[in-house]
Design a protein around this motif. Structure first.
Motif, PDB file in Angstrom:
ATOM      1  N   LYS A 172       0.831  -1.201   0.000  1.00 15.87           N
ATOM      2  CA  LYS A 172       0.000   0.000   0.000  1.00 15.87           C
ATOM      3  C   LYS A 172       0.869   1.256   0.000  1.00 15.87           C
ATOM      4  N   ALA A 173       2.080   1.137   0.563  1.00 17.38           N
ATOM      5  CA  ALA A 173       3.041   2.243   0.586  1.00 17.38           C
ATOM      6  C   ALA A 173       4.426   1.640   0.806  1.00 17.38           C
ATOM      7  N   TYR A 174       5.448   2.367   0.375  1.00 11.56           N
ATOM      8  CA  TYR A 174       6.804   1.863   0.579  1.00 11.56           C
ATOM      9  C   TYR A 174       7.789   3.029   0.686  1.00 11.56           C
ATOM     10  N   SER A 175       8.970   2.738   1.214  1.00 11.04           N
ATOM     11  CA  SER A 175      10.062   3.702   1.306  1.00 11.04           C
ATOM     12  C   SER A 175      11.340   3.034   0.833  1.00 11.04           C
ATOM     13  N   LEU A 176      12.327   3.855   0.466  1.00  5.39           N
ATOM     14  CA  LEU A 176      13.627   3.359   0.034  1.00  5.39           C
ATOM     15  C   LEU A 176      14.712   3.865   0.967  1.00  5.39           C
ATOM     16  N   ALA A 177      15.740   3.038   1.160  1.00  2.00           N
ATOM     17  CA  ALA A 177      16.960   3.447   1.869  1.00  2.00           C
ATOM     18  C   ALA A 177      18.112   3.306   0.885  1.00  2.00           C
ATOM     19  N   LEU A 178      18.864   4.391   0.684  1.00  3.60           N
ATOM     20  CA  LEU A 178      19.945   4.427  -0.293  1.00  3.60           C
ATOM     21  C   LEU A 178      21.267   4.603   0.444  1.00  3.60           C
ATOM     22  N   ASP A 179      22.094   3.565   0.390  1.00  2.00           N
ATOM     23  CA  ASP A 179      23.358   3.567   1.134  1.00  2.00           C
ATOM     24  C   ASP A 179      24.521   3.504   0.151  1.00  2.00           C
ATOM     25  N   ASP A 180      25.222   4.626  -0.004  1.00  2.00           N
ATOM     26  CA  ASP A 180      26.390   4.648  -0.882  1.00  2.00           C
ATOM     27  C   ASP A 180      27.695   4.671  -0.098  1.00  2.00           C
ATOM     28  N   GLN A 181      27.601   4.373   1.217  1.00  2.00           N
ATOM     29  CA  GLN A 181      28.802   4.374   2.058  1.00  2.00           C
ATOM     30  C   GLN A 181      29.127   2.997   2.618  1.00  2.00           C
ATOM     31  N   ALA A 182      28.324   1.991   2.291  1.00  2.00           N
ATOM     32  CA  ALA A 182      28.562   0.654   2.856  1.00  2.00           C
ATOM     33  C   ALA A 182      29.802   0.014   2.259  1.00  2.00           C
ATOM     34  N   GLY A 234       7.314  -3.922 -10.012  1.00  2.00           N
ATOM     35  CA  GLY A 234       5.891  -3.609 -10.135  1.00  2.00           C
ATOM     36  C   GLY A 234       5.446  -2.488  -9.226  1.00  2.00           C
ATOM     37  N   LEU A 235       6.351  -1.549  -8.919  1.00  2.00           N
ATOM     38  CA  LEU A 235       6.038  -0.466  -7.992  1.00  2.00           C
ATOM     39  C   LEU A 235       6.027   0.870  -8.720  1.00  2.00           C
ATOM     40  N   SER A 236       5.032   1.679  -8.434  1.00  2.00           N
ATOM     41  CA  SER A 236       4.967   3.023  -8.994  1.00  2.00           C
ATOM     42  C   SER A 236       5.502   4.017  -7.976  1.00  2.00           C
ATOM     43  N   LEU A 237       6.032   5.130  -8.466  1.00  2.00           N
ATOM     44  CA  LEU A 237       6.550   6.163  -7.567  1.00  2.00           C
ATOM     45  C   LEU A 237       5.440   6.809  -6.746  1.00  2.00           C
ATOM     46  N   GLN A 238       4.201   6.704  -7.207  1.00  2.00           N
ATOM     47  CA  GLN A 238       3.095   7.316  -6.469  1.00  2.00           C
ATOM     48  C   GLN A 238       2.854   6.642  -5.116  1.00  2.00           C
ATOM     49  N   ARG A 239       3.365   5.433  -4.953  1.00  2.00           N
ATOM     50  CA  ARG A 239       3.212   4.751  -3.655  1.00  2.00           C
ATOM     51  C   ARG A 239       4.417   4.970  -2.750  1.00  2.00           C
ATOM     52  N   MET A 240       5.440   5.690  -3.226  1.00  2.00           N
ATOM     53  CA  MET A 240       6.630   5.918  -2.415  1.00  2.00           C
ATOM     54  C   MET A 240       6.360   7.022  -1.399  1.00  2.00           C
ATOM     55  N   VAL A 241       6.672   6.739  -0.144  1.00  2.00           N
ATOM     56  CA  VAL A 241       6.392   7.664   0.946  1.00  2.00           C
ATOM     57  C   VAL A 241       7.666   8.316   1.464  1.00  2.00           C
ATOM     58  N   CYS A 271      -0.676  11.880  -2.583  1.00  2.00           N
ATOM     59  CA  CYS A 271       0.217  11.339  -1.566  1.00  2.00           C
ATOM     60  C   CYS A 271       1.024  12.453  -0.924  1.00  2.00           C
ATOM     61  N   TRP A 272       1.665  12.133   0.188  1.00  2.00           N
ATOM     62  CA  TRP A 272       2.579  13.069   0.822  1.00  2.00           C
ATOM     63  C   TRP A 272       3.673  13.458  -0.172  1.00  2.00           C
ATOM     64  N   TYR A 544      -0.655   3.304   6.956  1.00  2.00           N
ATOM     65  CA  TYR A 544       0.167   2.687   5.923  1.00  2.00           C
ATOM     66  C   TYR A 544       1.429   3.508   5.674  1.00  2.00           C
ATOM     67  N   LYS A 545       1.264   4.818   5.579  1.00  2.00           N
ATOM     68  CA  LYS A 545       2.396   5.679   5.257  1.00  2.00           C
ATOM     69  C   LYS A 545       3.426   5.707   6.377  1.00  2.00           C
ATOM     70  N   VAL A 546       2.955   5.882   7.613  1.00  2.00           N
ATOM     71  CA  VAL A 546       3.887   5.934   8.746  1.00  2.00           C
ATOM     72  C   VAL A 546       4.597   4.600   8.915  1.00  2.00           C
ATOM     73  N   ALA A 547       3.855   3.499   8.765  1.00  2.00           N
ATOM     74  CA  ALA A 547       4.460   2.176   8.941  1.00  2.00           C
ATOM     75  C   ALA A 547       5.483   1.864   7.863  1.00  2.00           C
ATOM     76  N   SER A 548       5.360   2.516   6.687  1.00  2.00           N
ATOM     77  CA  SER A 548       6.292   2.230   5.597  1.00  2.00           C
ATOM     78  C   SER A 548       7.613   2.980   5.728  1.00  2.00           C
ATOM     79  N   LEU A 549       7.684   3.983   6.605  1.00  2.00           N
ATOM     80  CA  LEU A 549       8.936   4.720   6.802  1.00  2.00           C
ATOM     81  C   LEU A 549       9.949   3.853   7.533  1.00  2.00           C
TER      82      LEU A 549
END
Length: 604
Positions: A172-182, A234-241, A271-272, A544-549
């Motif tokens: 219903k919602a999702y977030s991304l974590a981008l790590d370029d220092q690992a 299969g994810l659209s950017l509109q669901r990214m929180v 969306c937010w 949904y949005k808060v839980a996806s963070l």
């Protein structure tokens, strides 16, 4: 009375449900904890339905062919009576294939090289010849050659990725974590992690993809690679929180950073605006340019390398060497070593050994000029204390499944701690700076005529910069503070302070006695999972949005630990595809679907 703040854990502990017996072939064990699988007789430690279901889908999907209620009931009865002929549906060749797949996964989890499979095979052969000579033949069908091991790791990765994509389509919602220092060992890569929330508020965190930054140097190319990975899932950017990133210019550059590009693409009226916070990942790097940290870390790195080469047998250094070995293996890579040293626990250990290190340096004829430099010693003591505080908050943020509201509370508490440290430094009160205080006392004994051992303004400035860093990196969470509070305390949140769109629903919710009782009896994950989306669509949407963070840096830290521990193996020539497979196996909580993998191997 104001209701008590409820526990934030999603990791719900449900009672065993009788319908699971036919659905997932499990029974409630005599001791009453967990669920006992009737097929493999293994105990699923948790009694969350998703864990029971995942075990069934990964291990015993074969039994889905028993469809009807009567068939399932008969199947359960036969398994209860110990009729394992049903469980023994795999041929000897299929069992050998499954064993080989399991061993390959184990080698990947431990970061072992492809060629070590043959060595494992030889060890098992020697063991069986001595202990169970009649069973040596079972090893004939298990092939652990390097090429087969590579192929099987890729098959496991493909299986896990398919599972993730199937679940992602229901997010219903999702977030991304981008790590370029690992990737501090040898190459420059971007790890992209995803956290999604399903219809029942089931949280899924996994590696989405790995992007080679040498092939995607520009932000535009990087953006295209991320969009391609999302499209494949299969994810659209509109669901990214939300987005959580490191604080490099590549990520957060004001006009040319990846975050600004992602926000432009993800804008949607429904969306937010995408919530971005950049302090979660690698907190130890926040103060990288203060109090000459690089100079101090580089000096200590030289000490550690010298100890590992010329002082390895000295008993006083064994705790330091043991921790170093467990952290990044036998080979000392400069960048890995520096990142290891930036952690507060390590610096504290080296600080406690400073006298022994000075004596050792004298014995080997190395320079000890730093031990007579007042400024350097004061910076060292102060750095030990600051990094220890950063370590504490970093460890608190590794607690997963608490939701972003609880994580933000920890951030706010730490910011209050920084204000206290700032005030105490201004008053020259070193109570909260134990290492710094020890150094100052020692210097006062050594330089009795010197009235000014250190300059408080120098360290106030460092703390002030750290405060500004936290304000800047977590400012977006402040923008949604009301949403976080509404989510975590819906029954004590005053409707007049809520957004206009949610006031009617919130008032109705707070007047519902049954929901209030559920709220008190369950944790937040369970409560919102059971909340009617038809009656409370806006509140459910906020959930949904808060839980996806992202609420923790646990999965990123797991990847970083895997890399530093196995840097020698991962430094070998590997394709990006194989590297991604290794990191997916190392970080996922999903189990491969072994029956599918076995059938694929036999069909190929």
């Amino acid at each position: 009375m104001t209701p008590k703040r409820i526990r934030m854990e999603v990791d719900e502990a449900l009672v065993f449900r009788p319908e699971w017996t036919q659905r997932y072939l499990v029974v409630e064990p005599a001791e009453g904890d967990g669920a006992l699988c009737l097929v493999c007789r293994r105990l699923v430690a948790s009694t969350r339905e998703r864990d029971v279901r995942r075990h069934y889908e990964a291990e015993h999907e074969f039994y889905e062919r028993f469809v009807g209620d009567e068939e399932r009931a008969a199947l359960v009865e036969r398994l209860r009576q110990g009729d394992m002929s049903l469980a023994a549906v795999l041929t000897p060749e299929e069992r050998a294939t499954r064993a080989g797949l399991g061993l390959c996964r184990f080698l990947a989890l431990k970061g072992r090289g492809w060629g070590e499979g043959d060595f494992v095979h030889q060890c098992m052969e020697v063991l069986l010849r001595e202990v169970l000579p009649d069973h040596v033949g079972v090893l004939e069908g298990i092939d652990l050659s390097p090429e087969i091991t590579r192929q099987r790791i890729l098959s496991i990765d493909s299986n896990l990725r398919s599972q993730l994509f199937n679940r992602a389509r229901d997010f219903k919602a999702y977030s991304l974590a981008l790590d370029d220092q690992a990737f501090v060992a040898y190459e420059n890569y971007l790890l992209v992690f995803i956290r999604g929330v399903g219809r029942d508020l089931e949280v899924q965190e996994d590696l989405l993809t790995i992007i080679n930054l040498t092939h995607h140097f520009s932000v535009g190319a990087l953006m295209s690679a991320i969009l391609e990975a999302l499209q494949t899932a299969g994810l659209s950017l509109q669901r990214m929180v939300g987005l959580t990133t490191t604080h490099t210019l590549r990520m957060i550059g004001e006009n040319s950073g990846l975050v600004s590009y992602m926000r432009e693409k993800a804008v949607s009226p429904n969306c937010w605006n995408v919530i971005h916070y950049s302090g979660f990942l690698h907190l130890e790097l926040l103060s990288s340019y203060d109090v000459d940290i690089n100079q101090i870390i580089n000096t200590i790195s030289e000490w550690v390398v010298m100890i590992k080469t010329r002082g390895v047998r000295r008993p006083e250094f064994q705790p330091l060497l043991t921790e170093s070995e467990s952290e990044h293996g036998e080979r000392v890579n400069g960048r890995c070593l520096n990142n290891w040293l930036r952690r507060g626990k390590t610096l504290k250990l080296i600080f406690s050994l400073r006298k022994e290190i000075e004596a050792f340096l004298v014995s080997v004829g190395a320079t000890t000029v730093h031990f007579s430099d007042k400024q350097w010693l004061c910076d060292f003591g102060f750095l030990v204390d600051i990094m220890d505080y950063l370590r504490e908050i970093s460890e608190e943020l590794q607690i997963s499944k608490v939701f972003a509201a609880a994580a933000f509370d920890r951030i706010c508490t730490f910011e209050g701690k920084l204000s206290s440290l700032q005030r105490h430094m201004e008053e020259v009160n070193l109570t909260d700076f134990p290492a710094f205080s020890i150094i100052v006392d020692e210097l006062r004994q050594q330089f009795k005529e010197d009235q000014k051992i250190f300059d408080p303004d120098r360290y106030q400035m460092v703390i002030s910069r750290l405060q500004k860093d936290f304000e800047r990196h977590f400012k977006d969470l402040r923008f949604i503070k009301k949403d976080l509070e509404l989510f975590s305390n819906p029954f004590s949140f005053k409707p007049e302070y809520a957004p206009i769109s949610v006031r009617v629903e919130l008032t109705k919710l707070q007047e519902n006695t049954d929901l209030w009782n559920e709220y008190r009896a369950k944790d937040l994950g369970q409560f919102y999972a059971g909340l009617s989306g038809e009656t409370y669509p806006i509140i459910k949407g906020v959930a949904y949005k808060v839980a996806s963070l992202f609420d923790s840096n646990q999965i990123c830290d797991k990847a970083f630990a895997y890399l530093t521990r196995n840097q020698h193996t991962l430094s070998q020539p590997l394709t990006d595809e194989h590297l991604q497979a290794l990191f997916r196996v190392a970080t996922t909580e999903m189990d491969p679907r072994w029956d599918d993998l076995v059938r694929e191997r036999n069909d190929s």
